[in-house]
Enzyme design. Structure first.
Site, mmCIF file in Angstrom:
data_model
loop_
_atom_site.group_PDB
_atom_site.id
_atom_site.type_symbol
_atom_site.label_atom_id
_atom_site.label_comp_id
_atom_site.label_asym_id
_atom_site.label_seq_id
_atom_site.Cartn_x
_atom_site.Cartn_y
_atom_site.Cartn_z
ATOM 1 N N GLN A 14 0.827 -1.217 0.000
ATOM 2 C CA GLN A 14 0.000 0.000 0.000
ATOM 3 C C GLN A 14 0.858 1.263 0.000
ATOM 4 O O GLN A 14 0.634 2.186 -0.771
ATOM 5 C CB GLN A 14 -0.932 0.015 1.221
ATOM 6 C CG GLN A 14 -1.947 1.143 1.161
ATOM 7 C CD GLN A 14 -2.647 1.413 2.488
ATOM 8 O OE1 GLN A 14 -2.254 0.885 3.534
ATOM 9 N NE2 GLN A 14 -3.678 2.226 2.462
ATOM 10 N N TYR A 144 1.683 -7.362 16.493
ATOM 11 C CA TYR A 144 2.136 -6.301 15.580
ATOM 12 C C TYR A 144 2.678 -5.107 16.376
ATOM 13 O O TYR A 144 3.785 -4.612 16.115
ATOM 14 C CB TYR A 144 0.957 -5.882 14.700
ATOM 15 C CG TYR A 144 1.217 -4.729 13.769
ATOM 16 C CD1 TYR A 144 2.124 -4.833 12.717
ATOM 17 C CD2 TYR A 144 0.516 -3.532 13.909
ATOM 18 C CE1 TYR A 144 2.335 -3.772 11.842
ATOM 19 C CE2 TYR A 144 0.715 -2.471 13.041
ATOM 20 C CZ TYR A 144 1.625 -2.592 12.011
ATOM 21 O OH TYR A 144 1.830 -1.547 11.150
HETATM 22 P P1 NAD Z 1 1.547 -3.918 2.793
HETATM 23 O O1 NAD Z 1 1.172 -5.210 3.435
HETATM 24 O O2 NAD Z 1 0.570 -3.269 1.890
HETATM 25 O O3 NAD Z 1 2.912 -4.078 2.006
HETATM 26 C C1 NAD Z 1 3.998 -4.826 2.497
HETATM 27 C C2 NAD Z 1 4.744 -5.396 1.320
HETATM 28 O O4 NAD Z 1 5.828 -6.181 1.824
HETATM 29 C C3 NAD Z 1 3.883 -6.333 0.464
HETATM 30 O O5 NAD Z 1 3.916 -5.949 -0.891
HETATM 31 C C4 NAD Z 1 4.516 -7.707 0.670
HETATM 32 O O6 NAD Z 1 4.486 -8.536 -0.483
HETATM 33 C C5 NAD Z 1 5.955 -7.324 1.022
HETATM 34 N N1 NAD Z 1 6.634 -8.396 1.753
HETATM 35 C C6 NAD Z 1 6.112 -9.219 2.696
HETATM 36 N N2 NAD Z 1 7.032 -10.089 3.118
HETATM 37 C C7 NAD Z 1 8.172 -9.803 2.436
HETATM 38 C C8 NAD Z 1 9.474 -10.348 2.443
HETATM 39 N N3 NAD Z 1 9.785 -11.397 3.225
HETATM 40 N N4 NAD Z 1 10.411 -9.799 1.622
HETATM 41 C C9 NAD Z 1 10.108 -8.755 0.825
HETATM 42 N N5 NAD Z 1 8.881 -8.210 0.763
HETATM 43 C C10 NAD Z 1 7.920 -8.726 1.567
HETATM 44 O O7 NAD Z 1 1.959 -2.931 3.988
HETATM 45 P P2 NAD Z 1 1.931 -1.333 3.979
HETATM 46 O O8 NAD Z 1 0.603 -0.902 4.450
HETATM 47 O O9 NAD Z 1 2.476 -0.807 2.716
HETATM 48 O O10 NAD Z 1 2.939 -1.059 5.190
HETATM 49 C C11 NAD Z 1 4.318 -0.812 4.983
HETATM 50 C C12 NAD Z 1 4.957 -0.541 6.332
HETATM 51 O O11 NAD Z 1 4.296 0.565 6.966
HETATM 52 C C13 NAD Z 1 4.836 -1.708 7.331
HETATM 53 O O12 NAD Z 1 5.981 -1.737 8.137
HETATM 54 C C14 NAD Z 1 3.639 -1.329 8.172
HETATM 55 O O13 NAD Z 1 3.700 -1.904 9.430
HETATM 56 C C15 NAD Z 1 3.798 0.175 8.243
HETATM 57 N N6 NAD Z 1 2.544 0.861 8.543
HETATM 58 C C16 NAD Z 1 1.518 0.860 7.652
HETATM 59 C C17 NAD Z 1 0.343 1.529 7.962
HETATM 60 C C18 NAD Z 1 -0.813 1.575 7.004
HETATM 61 O O14 NAD Z 1 -1.886 2.076 7.354
HETATM 62 N N7 NAD Z 1 -0.653 1.086 5.773
HETATM 63 C C19 NAD Z 1 0.217 2.180 9.200
HETATM 64 C C20 NAD Z 1 1.273 2.115 10.106
HETATM 65 C C21 NAD Z 1 2.452 1.483 9.765
HETATM 66 N N1 SER Z 2 -2.855 0.288 9.277
HETATM 67 C C1 SER Z 2 -2.080 -0.431 10.230
HETATM 68 C C2 SER Z 2 -2.859 -1.561 10.823
HETATM 69 O O1 SER Z 2 -4.050 -1.394 11.045
HETATM 70 C C3 SER Z 2 -1.610 0.481 11.330
HETATM 71 O O2 SER Z 2 -0.317 0.132 11.648
HETATM 72 O O3 SER Z 2 -2.289 -2.573 11.052
#
Ligand code: NAD
Ligand code: SER
Length: 297
Positions: A14, A144
């Site tokens: 995302q 998490y």
């Molecule tokens: P996501 O799940 O959409 O994307 C994560 C990506 O990592 C995926 O494309 C997946 O295929 C890839 N992945 C998984 N395992 C892997 C591996 N072993 N090697 C390489 N790639 C791998 O997550 P996101 O929402 O884009 O989140 C990215 C980061 O931001 C994460 O650390 C998440 O905890 C953090 N985060 C996201 C949000 C949110 O609302 N999206 C909020 C807080 C924190």
């Molecule tokens: N969007 C994320 C979750 O709900 C916040 O880290 O896991």
């Protein structure tokens, strides 16, 4: 100094899709290498280099960093809150080993900078629910949240002990339209728009009055890049910075959608994610440290 060469790990997710595109605009397409375990997101196709990479495979990651002359890593690969509660071991292993692999390689190869996001999920039921300060009671209750809080300490440790320039933000739930969310509790706030457009109805997995902190993706991307471009001397927090946008409930977002789609209806069927939302994330977090007022660092 030679131009920075950036590796984005988890670029098909995302945040990864939009962050990779934003970084390519700044640093040039050829200087930002997208990587992921899964195949390249169609939105990234033709916009720059892509390598298939598993962050758990330290040797292969190390080879790529050397081969591609990488100087910065953005580590986005993780298991998010909802998927993590279904498979706690997987979440802990990926979220910890992935980070430690990157920090070790950054130390050995003397990378210029590392970015790793933490989350609002570090806050638990004992944290203040309004104007949550940077330093406060932090007792996460999901795997998490625990992995993110532990990760923050590892980042600080690698900075203090080995001088790794690692930077981090505790993102709120991120709302985007370009790429789909990947298994979080805040995902409802994206799904609801798609369902409203396609079905004119949405069944929400959270209760109507569950308030969660949220942010629009372009603001999160801007905050991330501004943090990464700031001089190292200005970075006073090496754990992870609070960053807030807004808090709202499913009931409020449904009412906002109904202003545009009057026959849109919402029903509520709380599932296990309600438990996560209440325990770890249900914190109304009004703007305390926003990208708008530039007081992040
Ligand atoms: P996501 O799940 O959409 O994307 C994560 C990506 O990592 C995926 O494309 C997946 O295929 C890839 N992945 C998984 N395992 C892997 C591996 N072993 N090697 C390489 N790639 C791998 O997550 P996101 O929402 O884009 O989140 C990215 C980061 O931001 C994460 O650390 C998440 O905890 C953090 N985060 C996201 C949000 C949110 O609302 N999206 C909020 C807080 C924190
Ligand atoms: N969007 C994320 C979750 O709900 C916040 O880290 O896991």
């Amino acid at each position: 100094m030679a131009k920075d060469k950036i590796l984005v790990i988890g670029a098909s997710g995302q945040i990864g899709v939009e962050l990779t595109m934003a970084l390519r605009k700044i640093y040039g397409n050829a200087n930002v290498i997208a990587s992921d375990l899964r195949e390249q997101n169609p939105l990234l196709q033709g916009t720059g280099p892509y390598v298939s990479l598993d962050v758990m495979n330290k040797e292969m990651l190390h080879v790529q960093v050397i081969r591609q002359n990488i100087t910065q890593i953005y580590l986005l690969a993780a298991i998010l809150s909802a998927t993590g509660e279904k498979n706690p071991n997987l979440a802990w292993n990926l979220n910890m080993t992935g980070l430690l692999n990157v920090l070790d390689i950054a130390r050995e190869e003397k990378l210029h900078k590392v970015y790793w996001p933490s989350s609002i999920a570090v806050f638990g039921p004992t944290s203040p629910r309004q104007n949550c300060p940077q330093q406060t009671i932090i007792e996460p209750t999901t795997v998490y949240g625990i992995s993110k809080y532990a990760g923050e300490f590892w980042c600080n440790y690698y900075h203090q002990r080995f001088g790794v320039d690692v930077r981090s933000i505790r993102y709120p739930g991120l709302i985007s339209y370009k790429s789909a969310p990947g298994g979080g509790t805040t995902d409802y706030s994206v799904e609801i728009f798609h369902e409203a457009m396609e079905e004119k109805k949405y069944e929400c997995f959270l209760q109507e009055d569950t308030y969660l902190p949220m942010m629009y993706m372009p603001d999160a991307i801007r905050g991330t890049i501004e943090l990464m471009e700031a001089p190292a001397s200005k970075i006073s927090v090496r754990h992870s910075y609070n960053l807030s946008g807004m808090s709202f409930s499913p009931k409020e977002i449904a009412a906002a959608i109904q202003k545009h789609i009057p026959d849109f209806t919402i029903s509520y069927k709380p599932d296990y994610r309600q438990h996560i939302g209440h325990k770890a994330l249900m914190i109304p977090w009004p703007v305390t440290i926003g990208v708008g007022n530039r007081s992040m660092i």
